[in-house]
Design an enzyme around this catalytic site. Structure first.
Site, mmCIF file in Angstrom:
data_model
loop_
_atom_site.group_PDB
_atom_site.id
_atom_site.type_symbol
_atom_site.label_atom_id
_atom_site.label_comp_id
_atom_site.label_asym_id
_atom_site.label_seq_id
_atom_site.Cartn_x
_atom_site.Cartn_y
_atom_site.Cartn_z
ATOM 1 N N LYS A 101 0.842 -1.205 0.000
ATOM 2 C CA LYS A 101 0.000 0.000 0.000
ATOM 3 C C LYS A 101 0.874 1.251 0.000
ATOM 4 O O LYS A 101 0.608 2.213 -0.719
ATOM 5 C CB LYS A 101 -0.946 -0.022 1.208
ATOM 6 C CG LYS A 101 -2.087 -1.005 1.025
ATOM 7 C CD LYS A 101 -2.834 -1.345 2.308
ATOM 8 C CE LYS A 101 -3.834 -2.477 2.019
ATOM 9 N NZ LYS A 101 -4.419 -3.082 3.198
ATOM 10 N N GLN B 253 -5.133 -1.990 9.348
ATOM 11 C CA GLN B 253 -4.979 -3.314 8.744
ATOM 12 C C GLN B 253 -5.597 -4.386 9.654
ATOM 13 O O GLN B 253 -5.305 -4.433 10.848
ATOM 14 C CB GLN B 253 -3.485 -3.598 8.491
ATOM 15 C CG GLN B 253 -3.212 -4.864 7.709
ATOM 16 C CD GLN B 253 -3.732 -4.831 6.272
ATOM 17 O OE1 GLN B 253 -3.777 -3.793 5.631
ATOM 18 N NE2 GLN B 253 -4.144 -5.978 5.774
ATOM 19 N N ASP C 253 -11.456 2.209 3.264
ATOM 20 C CA ASP C 253 -11.709 0.767 3.166
ATOM 21 C C ASP C 253 -13.183 0.487 2.885
ATOM 22 O O ASP C 253 -13.530 -0.612 2.446
ATOM 23 C CB ASP C 253 -11.387 0.101 4.521
ATOM 24 C CG ASP C 253 -10.133 -0.736 4.500
ATOM 25 O OD1 ASP C 253 -9.763 -1.228 3.422
ATOM 26 O OD2 ASP C 253 -9.535 -0.913 5.580
HETATM 27 N N1 GUN Z 1 -7.061 -7.355 5.762
HETATM 28 C C1 GUN Z 1 -7.291 -8.102 4.650
HETATM 29 N N2 GUN Z 1 -7.866 -7.370 3.697
HETATM 30 C C2 GUN Z 1 -8.015 -6.123 4.198
HETATM 31 C C3 GUN Z 1 -8.538 -4.910 3.663
HETATM 32 O O1 GUN Z 1 -9.028 -4.827 2.532
HETATM 33 N N3 GUN Z 1 -8.500 -3.844 4.493
HETATM 34 C C4 GUN Z 1 -8.007 -3.912 5.765
HETATM 35 N N4 GUN Z 1 -8.027 -2.813 6.510
HETATM 36 N N5 GUN Z 1 -7.503 -5.018 6.275
HETATM 37 C C5 GUN Z 1 -7.517 -6.117 5.492
#
Ligand code: GUN
Length: 285
Positions: free
Chosen positions: A53, A97, A120
């Protein structure tokens, strides 16, 4: 029939060029989109995702702020950090996350993120807006799937979409996005009786169960569109999806591979949402 492969990597690259142009435009207007990512603990997969990211932000000319917290961090401390980021005008997107350590309540954390920075698309306000067809941050993987289909020229209205899996992150919201585009949607899950009966009706089949090679040739209608959301390791440690690719590719009309299918779209849509949030912040000022 041998299926046409939907090249997610190529489509993601095309979208990223468009996002980079939008970032340029925003910078000329005096705003650099900024994404804050909070990583709690030392989960290996989470660290890889977070690094990717950050890299994507840099490539697109956005600011990224990585906040690392110890596994033992208290819920209060995490909520205080989120609150600080909610107030920070240079941050347009906040992502915590997941998964979080067990002593922290995920729901509380998600709800503490300002809906206007919830890139998200996990906050109940954004989910409600999505369900009622209002402008919202759409969750990145489901949104990425819709863009893959659009870019491939696959129409959705009137199609029968069967979603296998009902997670809050993928299964549930992707079905809703298809419904918003006038598809007929069936959800299947671990308690579904006669899964094969349902999946064989699918014009578009979404596999989001997290089990390697779960969807086999017998589950698939001739010429169907197969979207594989799985990111698994098989017994040899090789990356694989939820679909038995080698057999299904011979029967489907279109199929996404793993890797280079849905995966590259998730971060792309996160970048898209962050740029969109920065644009909205301009409108608000
Ligand atoms: N963990 C696995 N996929 C995601 C996601 O799309 N966003 C977040 N914040 N955590 C994750």
């Amino acid at each position: 029939m041998t299926a046409q492969i939907i090249n997610g990597k190529e489509i993601a690259e095309k979208k990223r060029l468009e996002i980079a142009k939008e970032v340029e435009r925003l910078k000329e207007l005096g705003v650099t989109p900024g994404l804050a990512v909070i990583l709690v603990g030392n989960n290996h997969a989470s660290r890889t995702y977070v690094n990717n990211k950050e890299k994507a932000c840099k490539e697109l000319g956005m600011n990224s702020l990585l906040i690392e917290m110890q596994e033992e961090v208290s819920e209060e401390e995490l909520l205080a950090k989120i609150n600080e980021l909610n107030e920070n005008p240079e941050i347009h997107g906040i992502l915590v996350q997941l998964p979080l350590p067990k002593h922290i309540e995920e729901k509380k954390v998600i709800e503490s993120i300002s809906p206007s920075k919830d890139v998200d698309g996990f906050h109940p306000i954004n989910i409600g807006r999505m369900m009622t067809g209002q402008d919202a941050f759409l969750p990145c993987t489901p949104y990425g799937i819709m863009v893959l289909l659009e870019e491939t020229g696959i129409s959705v209205a009137g199609k029968h979409v069967v979603v296998v899996g009902r997670s809050n992150i993928v299964g549930k919201p992707v079905g809703q996005l298809f419904l918003n585009q006038d598809a007929t949607v069936t959800y299947c899950h671990s308690k579904t009786k006669d899964l094969r009966f349902h999946t064989n009706q699918a014009d578009i089949l979404i596999a989001a169960v997290g089990i390697p090679n779960f969807i086999k040739e017998e589950h698939v209608k001739d010429g169907a569109v197969i979207i594989d959301v799985g990111i698994n390791r098989n017994e040899n440690g090789k990356l694989c999806g939820d679909v038995a690719f080698d057999e299904v590719v011979e029967k489907a009309g279109f199929i996404t591979p793993v890797p280079k299918g849905v995966g590259p779209m998730t971060i792309t849509m996160l970048m898209y949402n962050t740029a969109k949030s920065a644009a909205w912040s301009l409108d608000r000022n």
